[in-house]
Write a protein that holds these residues in place. Structure first.
Motif, PDB file in Angstrom:
ATOM      1  N   LYS A 192       0.842  -1.193   0.000  1.00  0.00           N
ATOM      2  CA  LYS A 192       0.000   0.000   0.000  1.00  0.00           C
ATOM      3  C   LYS A 192       0.878   1.244   0.000  1.00  0.00           C
ATOM      4  O   LYS A 192       1.712   1.437   0.889  1.00  0.00           O
ATOM      5  CB  LYS A 192      -0.917   0.003   1.223  1.00  0.00           C
ATOM      6  N   SER A 193       0.701   2.096  -1.006  1.00  0.00           N
ATOM      7  CA  SER A 193       1.507   3.304  -1.132  1.00  0.00           C
ATOM      8  C   SER A 193       0.658   4.387  -1.793  1.00  0.00           C
ATOM      9  O   SER A 193      -0.556   4.216  -1.988  1.00  0.00           O
ATOM     10  CB  SER A 193       2.774   3.022  -1.949  1.00  0.00           C
ATOM     11  N   SER A 194       1.268   5.493  -2.139  1.00  0.00           N
ATOM     12  CA  SER A 194       0.565   6.584  -2.816  1.00  0.00           C
ATOM     13  C   SER A 194       1.490   7.240  -3.819  1.00  0.00           C
ATOM     14  O   SER A 194       2.717   7.195  -3.686  1.00  0.00           O
ATOM     15  CB  SER A 194       0.058   7.626  -1.807  1.00  0.00           C
ATOM     16  N   SER A 195       0.888   7.855  -4.836  1.00  0.00           N
ATOM     17  CA  SER A 195       1.668   8.528  -5.867  1.00  0.00           C
ATOM     18  C   SER A 195       0.869   9.729  -6.359  1.00  0.00           C
ATOM     19  O   SER A 195      -0.115  10.138  -5.731  1.00  0.00           O
ATOM     20  CB  SER A 195       2.004   7.565  -7.010  1.00  0.00           C
ATOM     21  N   VAL A 196       1.264  10.277  -7.498  1.00  0.00           N
ATOM     22  CA  VAL A 196       0.635  11.495  -8.001  1.00  0.00           C
ATOM     23  C   VAL A 196       0.520  11.411  -9.518  1.00  0.00           C
ATOM     24  O   VAL A 196       1.364  10.800 -10.182  1.00  0.00           O
ATOM     25  CB  VAL A 196       1.447  12.744  -7.586  1.00  0.00           C
ATOM     26  N   ALA A 197      -0.545  11.996 -10.063  1.00  0.00           N
ATOM     27  CA  ALA A 197      -0.735  12.123 -11.506  1.00  0.00           C
ATOM     28  C   ALA A 197      -0.901  13.604 -11.834  1.00  0.00           C
ATOM     29  O   ALA A 197      -1.576  14.335 -11.104  1.00  0.00           O
ATOM     30  CB  ALA A 197      -1.961  11.337 -11.963  1.00  0.00           C
ATOM     31  N   THR A 198      -0.297  14.041 -12.919  1.00  0.00           N
ATOM     32  CA  THR A 198      -0.373  15.452 -13.306  1.00  0.00           C
ATOM     33  C   THR A 198      -0.856  15.572 -14.748  1.00  0.00           C
ATOM     34  O   THR A 198      -0.671  14.670 -15.558  1.00  0.00           O
ATOM     35  CB  THR A 198       0.999  16.149 -13.186  1.00  0.00           C
ATOM     36  N   GLY A 199      -1.468  16.690 -15.059  1.00  0.00           N
ATOM     37  CA  GLY A 199      -1.928  16.944 -16.415  1.00  0.00           C
ATOM     38  C   GLY A 199      -2.141  18.430 -16.645  1.00  0.00           C
ATOM     39  O   GLY A 199      -2.326  19.200 -15.700  1.00  0.00           O
ATOM     40  N   SER A 200      -2.113  18.858 -17.918  1.00  0.00           N
ATOM     41  CA  SER A 200      -2.253  20.275 -18.251  1.00  0.00           C
ATOM     42  C   SER A 200      -3.218  20.459 -19.408  1.00  0.00           C
ATOM     43  O   SER A 200      -3.355  19.587 -20.269  1.00  0.00           O
ATOM     44  CB  SER A 200      -0.888  20.876 -18.632  1.00  0.00           C
ATOM     45  N   GLN A 201      -3.882  21.615 -19.422  1.00  0.00           N
ATOM     46  CA  GLN A 201      -4.761  22.007 -20.517  1.00  0.00           C
ATOM     47  C   GLN A 201      -4.446  23.457 -20.883  1.00  0.00           C
ATOM     48  O   GLN A 201      -4.467  24.329 -20.017  1.00  0.00           O
ATOM     49  CB  GLN A 201      -6.225  21.870 -20.111  1.00  0.00           C
ATOM     50  N   PRO A 202      -4.129  23.736 -22.160  1.00  0.00           N
ATOM     51  CA  PRO A 202      -3.765  25.114 -22.542  1.00  0.00           C
ATOM     52  C   PRO A 202      -4.976  26.007 -22.754  1.00  0.00           C
ATOM     53  O   PRO A 202      -6.021  25.568 -23.224  1.00  0.00           O
ATOM     54  CB  PRO A 202      -3.006  24.907 -23.853  1.00  0.00           C
ATOM     55  N   LEU A 203      -4.812  27.264 -22.391  1.00  0.00           N
ATOM     56  CA  LEU A 203      -5.807  28.303 -22.660  1.00  0.00           C
ATOM     57  C   LEU A 203      -5.111  29.465 -23.359  1.00  0.00           C
ATOM     58  O   LEU A 203      -4.027  29.886 -22.949  1.00  0.00           O
ATOM     59  CB  LEU A 203      -6.447  28.801 -21.368  1.00  0.00           C
ATOM     60  N   SER A 204      -5.730  30.009 -24.409  1.00  0.00           N
ATOM     61  CA  SER A 204      -5.150  31.139 -25.114  1.00  0.00           C
ATOM     62  C   SER A 204      -5.208  32.388 -24.257  1.00  0.00           C
ATOM     63  O   SER A 204      -6.120  32.556 -23.431  1.00  0.00           O
ATOM     64  CB  SER A 204      -5.896  31.381 -26.436  1.00  0.00           C
ATOM     65  N   ASN A 205      -4.257  33.286 -24.460  1.00  0.00           N
ATOM     66  CA  ASN A 205      -4.234  34.534 -23.715  1.00  0.00           C
ATOM     67  C   ASN A 205      -5.488  35.353 -24.022  1.00  0.00           C
ATOM     68  O   ASN A 205      -5.906  35.458 -25.170  1.00  0.00           O
ATOM     69  CB  ASN A 205      -2.977  35.326 -24.094  1.00  0.00           C
ATOM     70  N   GLY A 206      -6.105  35.910 -22.979  1.00  0.00           N
ATOM     71  CA  GLY A 206      -7.309  36.709 -23.161  1.00  0.00           C
ATOM     72  C   GLY A 206      -8.582  35.903 -23.242  1.00  0.00           C
ATOM     73  O   GLY A 206      -9.635  36.446 -23.596  1.00  0.00           O
ATOM     74  N   SER A 207      -8.525  34.616 -22.924  1.00  0.00           N
ATOM     75  CA  SER A 207      -9.722  33.777 -22.979  1.00  0.00           C
ATOM     76  C   SER A 207     -10.748  34.246 -21.956  1.00  0.00           C
ATOM     77  O   SER A 207     -10.395  34.693 -20.866  1.00  0.00           O
ATOM     78  CB  SER A 207      -9.361  32.313 -22.704  1.00  0.00           C
ATOM     79  N   SER A 208     -12.023  34.126 -22.294  1.00  0.00           N
ATOM     80  CA  SER A 208     -13.093  34.500 -21.370  1.00  0.00           C
ATOM     81  C   SER A 208     -14.272  33.562 -21.579  1.00  0.00           C
ATOM     82  O   SER A 208     -14.355  32.857 -22.589  1.00  0.00           O
ATOM     83  CB  SER A 208     -13.527  35.952 -21.592  1.00  0.00           C
ATOM     84  N   GLY A 209     -15.171  33.539 -20.611  1.00  0.00           N
ATOM     85  CA  GLY A 209     -16.318  32.663 -20.706  1.00  0.00           C
ATOM     86  C   GLY A 209     -16.075  31.360 -19.979  1.00  0.00           C
ATOM     87  O   GLY A 209     -15.166  31.242 -19.151  1.00  0.00           O
ATOM     88  N   SER A 210     -16.880  30.353 -20.280  1.00  0.00           N
ATOM     89  CA  SER A 210     -16.770  29.050 -19.622  1.00  0.00           C
ATOM     90  C   SER A 210     -16.141  28.035 -20.567  1.00  0.00           C
ATOM     91  O   SER A 210     -16.317  28.102 -21.793  1.00  0.00           O
ATOM     92  CB  SER A 210     -18.152  28.559 -19.177  1.00  0.00           C
ATOM     93  N   PHE A 211     -15.393  27.095 -19.987  1.00  0.00           N
ATOM     94  CA  PHE A 211     -14.705  26.072 -20.764  1.00  0.00           C
ATOM     95  C   PHE A 211     -14.905  24.718 -20.106  1.00  0.00           C
ATOM     96  O   PHE A 211     -14.998  24.627 -18.877  1.00  0.00           O
ATOM     97  CB  PHE A 211     -13.197  26.366 -20.851  1.00  0.00           C
ATOM     98  N   GLN A 212     -14.965  23.683 -20.912  1.00  0.00           N
ATOM     99  CA  GLN A 212     -14.955  22.316 -20.426  1.00  0.00           C
ATOM    100  C   GLN A 212     -13.610  21.700 -20.787  1.00  0.00           C
ATOM    101  O   GLN A 212     -13.323  21.469 -21.962  1.00  0.00           O
ATOM    102  CB  GLN A 212     -16.104  21.506 -21.045  1.00  0.00           C
ATOM    103  N   LEU A 213     -12.793  21.470 -19.771  1.00  0.00           N
ATOM    104  CA  LEU A 213     -11.429  20.980 -19.978  1.00  0.00           C
ATOM    105  C   LEU A 213     -11.309  19.591 -19.360  1.00  0.00           C
ATOM    106  O   LEU A 213     -11.258  19.449 -18.144  1.00  0.00           O
ATOM    107  CB  LEU A 213     -10.413  21.931 -19.336  1.00  0.00           C
TER     108      LEU A 213
END
Length: 250
Positions: A192-213
């Motif tokens: 029994k142990s633990s670890s980590v998962a990482t991930g990224s999603q890009p957004l353009s500069n000046g983005s506005s409104g709602s996003f589903q990422l």
């Protein structure tokens, strides 16, 4: 880094690294190393069992920095400043000194030491290395732009005398027999142990409104979730931003 396997049991709490970091090419003092200096150089962490990747953590330095910020306060950081690399050798120590390291004029060389979070070091029981095959740890270095601010940054850095330290305990043969008896029908032992998962999603500069990422993970359990908003290179504005997700679980 290759672990010594085939004998004894690893004490998870004893796993740490130590090394000397040398920064060169600074035009003058006042260049700053951001984050936790001992972890800043390491962009990616990989662990391999018998050449098979069992753990892969991207943005390892960000993950370790988040863990330090969550688990320690300013006083604790000050107490660990010599090992973690906070502060400076040319300026008086202050509360702000625990946010990075102020470099001297070239070259600036200092020693660092810290725990190495991974599957083995975060195991909830002793790890039976006598049952393991080859175990290798690979640390990938980050870029200079991600490690330092934009004032008098080094043109290069080097890591020397790197050591991975850990305690291996040899128990009575009866203990080893007990560990061997825990194997399932496939001949595997579950730790029994633990670890980590990482991930990224890009957004353009000046983005506005709602996003589903979407962040696609398949995990048995989730203990913590960290959400970071970063520039792509973490400091310089290149008109792209990243929503960065760090998930820890068992």
């Amino acid at each position: 880094l290759d672990l010594v396997t085939g004998r004894g049991c690893l004490n998870p709490a004893s796993v740490y690294c130590r090394y000397r970091l040398t920064c060169t090419g600074m035009a003058a003092a006042a260049g700053q190393m951001i984050g936790c200096p001992v972890y800043s150089p390491f962009y990616q962490f990989q662990m391999l069992f018998n050449s098979q990747v069992v753990e892969n953590i991207v943005d390892y330095n960000l993950y370790c920095e988040d863990m330090i910020n969550v688990k320690t306060d300013v006083a604790a950081k000050q107490g660990l400043s010599q090992a973690f690399g906070y502060g400076s050798t040319t300026a008086a120590f202050s509360m702000n000194s625990v946010n990075g390291r102020l470099l001297t004029a070239t070259p600036d060389s200092f020693t660092l030491s810290a725990p190495l979070p991974c599957l083995l070091s975060q195991s909830e029981s002793y790890v039976p290395l006598f049952l393991f095959g080859a175990v290798r740890i690979i640390l990938t270095l980050d870029t200079i732009a991600n490690m330092f601010n934009s004032t008098n940054i080094p043109t290069g850095y080097s890591i020397t005398n790197f050591e991975l330290c850990y305690d291996v305990i040899n128990f009575d043969p009866a203990v080893e027999s007990y560990y061997s008896s825990l194997a399932n029908q496939a001949g595997k032992i579950v730790l029994k142990s633990s670890s980590v998962a990482t991930g990224s999603q890009p957004l353009s500069n000046g983005s506005s409104g709602s996003f589903q990422l979407p962040f696609n993970y398949r995990l048995a359990s989730i203990n913590n979730l960290f959400h970071l908003l970063l520039h792509q290179d973490k400091h310089n504005n290149n008109n792209k931003h990243y929503l960065h997700l760090i998930v820890t679980g068992k």
